[in-house]
Design an enzyme around this catalytic site. Structure first.
Site, PDB file in Angstrom:
ATOM      1  N   TRP A  10     -27.334   1.490  -0.366  1.00  0.00           N
ATOM      2  CA  TRP A  10     -27.953   1.165  -1.658  1.00  0.00           C
ATOM      3  C   TRP A  10     -29.472   1.035  -1.564  1.00  0.00           C
ATOM      4  O   TRP A  10     -30.152   0.974  -2.587  1.00  0.00           O
ATOM      5  CB  TRP A  10     -27.367  -0.152  -2.199  1.00  0.00           C
ATOM      6  CG  TRP A  10     -25.963  -0.053  -2.709  1.00  0.00           C
ATOM      7  CD1 TRP A  10     -25.156   1.058  -2.719  1.00  0.00           C
ATOM      8  CD2 TRP A  10     -25.199  -1.104  -3.299  1.00  0.00           C
ATOM      9  NE1 TRP A  10     -23.932   0.752  -3.269  1.00  0.00           N
ATOM     10  CE2 TRP A  10     -23.937  -0.565  -3.636  1.00  0.00           C
ATOM     11  CE3 TRP A  10     -25.452  -2.442  -3.576  1.00  0.00           C
ATOM     12  CZ2 TRP A  10     -22.943  -1.329  -4.237  1.00  0.00           C
ATOM     13  CZ3 TRP A  10     -24.459  -3.205  -4.169  1.00  0.00           C
ATOM     14  CH2 TRP A  10     -23.214  -2.658  -4.504  1.00  0.00           C
ATOM     15  N   LYS A  11     -29.989   0.911  -0.344  1.00  0.00           N
ATOM     16  CA  LYS A  11     -31.431   0.711  -0.141  1.00  0.00           C
ATOM     17  C   LYS A  11     -31.900  -0.511  -0.958  1.00  0.00           C
ATOM     18  O   LYS A  11     -31.115  -1.447  -1.134  1.00  0.00           O
ATOM     19  CB  LYS A  11     -32.212   1.989  -0.477  1.00  0.00           C
ATOM     20  CG  LYS A  11     -31.633   3.204   0.254  1.00  0.00           C
ATOM     21  CD  LYS A  11     -32.483   4.430   0.175  1.00  0.00           C
ATOM     22  CE  LYS A  11     -31.783   5.561   0.921  1.00  0.00           C
ATOM     23  NZ  LYS A  11     -32.578   6.784   0.993  1.00  0.00           N
ATOM     24  N   HIS A  97     -32.743   3.767  10.259  1.00  0.00           N
ATOM     25  CA  HIS A  97     -32.887   4.676   9.112  1.00  0.00           C
ATOM     26  C   HIS A  97     -34.313   5.231   9.106  1.00  0.00           C
ATOM     27  O   HIS A  97     -35.268   4.526   9.471  1.00  0.00           O
ATOM     28  CB  HIS A  97     -32.600   3.926   7.807  1.00  0.00           C
ATOM     29  CG  HIS A  97     -32.487   4.849   6.643  1.00  0.00           C
ATOM     30  ND1 HIS A  97     -33.606   5.355   6.000  1.00  0.00           N
ATOM     31  CD2 HIS A  97     -31.414   5.414   6.047  1.00  0.00           C
ATOM     32  CE1 HIS A  97     -33.206   6.173   5.038  1.00  0.00           C
ATOM     33  NE2 HIS A  97     -31.888   6.227   5.045  1.00  0.00           N
ATOM     34  N   GLU A 169     -29.365  12.438   9.662  1.00  0.00           N
ATOM     35  CA  GLU A 169     -30.012  12.535   8.349  1.00  0.00           C
ATOM     36  C   GLU A 169     -31.329  13.292   8.478  1.00  0.00           C
ATOM     37  O   GLU A 169     -32.353  12.680   8.808  1.00  0.00           O
ATOM     38  CB  GLU A 169     -30.292  11.135   7.802  1.00  0.00           C
ATOM     39  CG  GLU A 169     -29.044  10.290   7.623  1.00  0.00           C
ATOM     40  CD  GLU A 169     -29.253   9.216   6.577  1.00  0.00           C
ATOM     41  OE1 GLU A 169     -28.508   9.218   5.598  1.00  0.00           O
ATOM     42  OE2 GLU A 169     -30.180   8.409   6.724  1.00  0.00           O
ATOM     43  N   GLY A 175     -33.096  12.045  -0.306  1.00  0.00           N
ATOM     44  CA  GLY A 175     -33.652  11.735  -1.619  1.00  0.00           C
ATOM     45  C   GLY A 175     -34.395  12.898  -2.253  1.00  0.00           C
ATOM     46  O   GLY A 175     -35.103  12.730  -3.238  1.00  0.00           O
ATOM     47  N   GLY A 236     -27.178   7.841  -0.160  1.00  0.00           N
ATOM     48  CA  GLY A 236     -28.137   6.989  -0.858  1.00  0.00           C
ATOM     49  C   GLY A 236     -27.944   7.072  -2.360  1.00  0.00           C
ATOM     50  O   GLY A 236     -27.058   6.435  -2.930  1.00  0.00           O
ATOM     51  N   GLY A 237     -28.749   7.912  -3.012  1.00  0.00           N
ATOM     52  CA  GLY A 237     -28.773   8.016  -4.475  1.00  0.00           C
ATOM     53  C   GLY A 237     -27.403   8.057  -5.136  1.00  0.00           C
ATOM     54  O   GLY A 237     -27.132   7.281  -6.062  1.00  0.00           O
TER      55      GLY A 237
END
Ligand code: PGA
Length: 254
Positions: A10-11, A97, A169, A175, A236-237
């Site tokens: 979720w960052k 990350h 990643e 992103g 993520g997003g």
């Protein structure tokens, strides 16, 4: 059999109310995970206890922290230790990350210390690696990622890396909406597994779950996760949308 994992990162997003709503919606989907499949939610620190409570009756759902510090305890204002996370019932933590590497100067050596303290406390790291665009364009990504693994992980014993979780990643895909092709992901995952096989043997290498991260969404998850050496994703997003992430969980290999 190694685990297949859909991990949400979720960052630094969502208020408590929004977080609660998102997680409850996903739980309400009643997704039936098979043996060896997991959904992991890397939520901001203040939401971890609540998230644990929300998912406690859902088989295969776990929480993760997005970071931790490299010391056991003491005068490190603002930091959170692995033992604190374990005491809150958090089984996983994301380590290294690319955003931590870039904005908080976390280098391979710092990350190796974080890995050590996590393992000492039985907190399971999800170790991130991946190359920037310039490295991909110069076609030296294999060496780049290999160095990240060597400098942060390959000092460990075989028993410590068994059942480990790695997230590949590529930074240029995070992103950006620009996903690595399933073929590019498979190629790098195979390389990562080979690096572990050379050091620890094939059995250990085969036990490691290697997740792909970088613009994974419901529309591409099945194709990417379908590749032989891809054991799920770090998302993520698309993990901020209940329907999207639920579909991503359902896209895991059985
Ligand atoms: P993204 O992020 O899915 O938004 O590209 C992935 C990640 O940073 O873990």
């Amino acid at each position: 059999m190694r685990k297949q994992i859909a991990a949400a990162n979720w960052k630094m997003n969502l208020t408590l109310e929004e977080a609660n709503e998102l997680l409850n919606k996903i739980v309400a989907e009643n997704i039936e995970l098979s043996h060896g499949q997991e959904a992991v939610f890397a939520v901001p620190f203040p939401y971890l206890l609540l998230a644990n409570e929300t998912i406690k009756n859902t088989k295969g759902f776990y929480t993760a922290a997005q970071n931790c510090y490299l010391k056991e305890s003491g005068a490190y204002t603002g930091e959170v230790s692995p033992s604190m996370l374990v005491s809150c019932g958090v089984p996983y933590v994301i380590i290294g990350h690319s955003e931590r590497r870039e904005y908080f100067n976390e280098n391979n050596f710092i990350l190796s210390q974080k890995i050590d303290i996590c393992l000492k406390n039985n907190l399971k790291p999800i170790f991130c690696c991946g190359e920037p665009l310039a490295v991909r364009e110069s076609e030296t990504q294999n060496n780049y990622v290999e160095t990240q693994l060597k400098e942060s992980l390959l000092h460990l014993d075989a028993s410590e890396v068994e059942n480990f979780v790695i997230a590949y990643e590529p930074i240029w895909a995070i992103g950006t909406g620009r996903t690595a092709t399933a073929g590019q992901a498979q190629e790098m995952h195979e390389h990562i597994r080979k690096v572990f096989a050379e050091k620890y043997g094939d059995d250990v290498a085969q036990s490691i779950s290697i997740l792909y991260g970088g613009s994974v969404k419901a529309a591409n998850a099945r194709e990417i996760f379908g590749k032989k050496d891809v054991d799920g994703g770090l998302v993520g997003g698309a993990s901020l949308n209940a329907a999207e992430f639920s579909e991503i969980i359902r896209s895991l290999k059985k």
